[in-house]
Enzyme design. Structure first.
Site, PDB file in Angstrom:
ATOM      1  N   GLU A  90     119.079  77.302  44.856  1.00 15.25           N
ATOM      2  CA  GLU A  90     120.353  77.970  45.106  1.00 15.25           C
ATOM      3  C   GLU A  90     121.439  77.236  44.321  1.00 15.25           C
ATOM      4  O   GLU A  90     121.450  76.012  44.318  1.00 15.25           O
ATOM      5  CB  GLU A  90     120.660  78.002  46.598  1.00 15.25           C
ATOM      6  CG  GLU A  90     119.694  78.915  47.334  1.00 15.25           C
ATOM      7  CD  GLU A  90     120.084  79.157  48.783  1.00 15.25           C
ATOM      8  OE1 GLU A  90     121.279  79.021  49.120  1.00 15.25           O
ATOM      9  OE2 GLU A  90     119.199  79.497  49.556  1.00 15.25           O
TER      10      GLU A  90
ATOM     11  N   ARG B 290     115.319  78.637  56.116  1.00 13.36           N
ATOM     12  CA  ARG B 290     115.183  77.746  54.970  1.00 13.36           C
ATOM     13  C   ARG B 290     113.989  78.176  54.136  1.00 13.36           C
ATOM     14  O   ARG B 290     112.923  78.479  54.667  1.00 13.36           O
ATOM     15  CB  ARG B 290     114.974  76.292  55.415  1.00 13.36           C
ATOM     16  CG  ARG B 290     116.132  75.711  56.207  1.00 13.36           C
ATOM     17  CD  ARG B 290     117.318  75.457  55.278  1.00 13.36           C
ATOM     18  NE  ARG B 290     118.443  74.901  55.987  1.00 13.36           N
ATOM     19  CZ  ARG B 290     119.523  75.588  56.323  1.00 13.36           C
ATOM     20  NH1 ARG B 290     119.620  76.859  56.032  1.00 13.36           N
ATOM     21  NH2 ARG B 290     120.513  75.018  56.952  1.00 13.36           N
TER      22      ARG B 290
ATOM     23  N   HIS C 194     122.974  83.755  51.402  1.00 14.65           N
ATOM     24  CA  HIS C 194     122.610  82.992  52.607  1.00 14.65           C
ATOM     25  C   HIS C 194     123.669  83.137  53.709  1.00 14.65           C
ATOM     26  O   HIS C 194     124.164  82.182  54.267  1.00 14.65           O
ATOM     27  CB  HIS C 194     122.382  81.525  52.263  1.00 14.65           C
ATOM     28  CG  HIS C 194     121.686  80.757  53.343  1.00 14.65           C
ATOM     29  ND1 HIS C 194     120.519  81.168  53.919  1.00 14.65           N
ATOM     30  CD2 HIS C 194     122.007  79.610  53.951  1.00 14.65           C
ATOM     31  CE1 HIS C 194     120.148  80.305  54.841  1.00 14.65           C
ATOM     32  NE2 HIS C 194     121.044  79.345  54.876  1.00 14.65           N
TER      33      HIS C 194
END
Length: 110
Positions: free
Chosen positions: A46, A17, A66
């Protein structure tokens, strides 16, 4: 502020994260040369659409979407589990139900 404990040859990898690293700290540390390299697939915003994002201009950073930690084997396991759950649900025998009472609760229906 660069971390003196990180050598210039160190590689920082964040596939978790973005908030694990203080905003702006990675850019400052990389500019100072400690760590010398970074690999990231988690971003402060994002989807990351701003081409002026500071890390993009750095040649010592590797970027992935990701999904940087996903392998072919992991995909096969996940999709197999998902399809098993769909088939079980369609057969009227759901599996891996977190809250078995949810289907009975009319307040939870869409």
């Amino acid at each position: 502020m660069p971390n003196p404990a990180l050598e210039p040859t160190a590689l920082l990898v964040n596939t978790s994260r973005a908030p694990l690293i203080e905003s702006g700290a990675l850019v400052a540390a990389l500019k100072a040369g400690r760590p010398g390299w970074a690999a990231v697939d988690a971003y402060e915003e994002e989807p990351l659409l701003d081409t002026r994002y500071p890390l993009f201009a750095m040649s010592n950073v590797v970027f992935t979407p990701h999904i940087g930690c996903i392998t072919r084997d992991e995909y096969e396991i996940q999709f197999s589990d998902v399809f098993d759950q769909i088939l079980a649900y369609a057969a009227g025998k759901p599996i891996n139900v977190v809250n078995p009472k949810a289907p009975e609760d009319t307040n939870l229906r869409c």
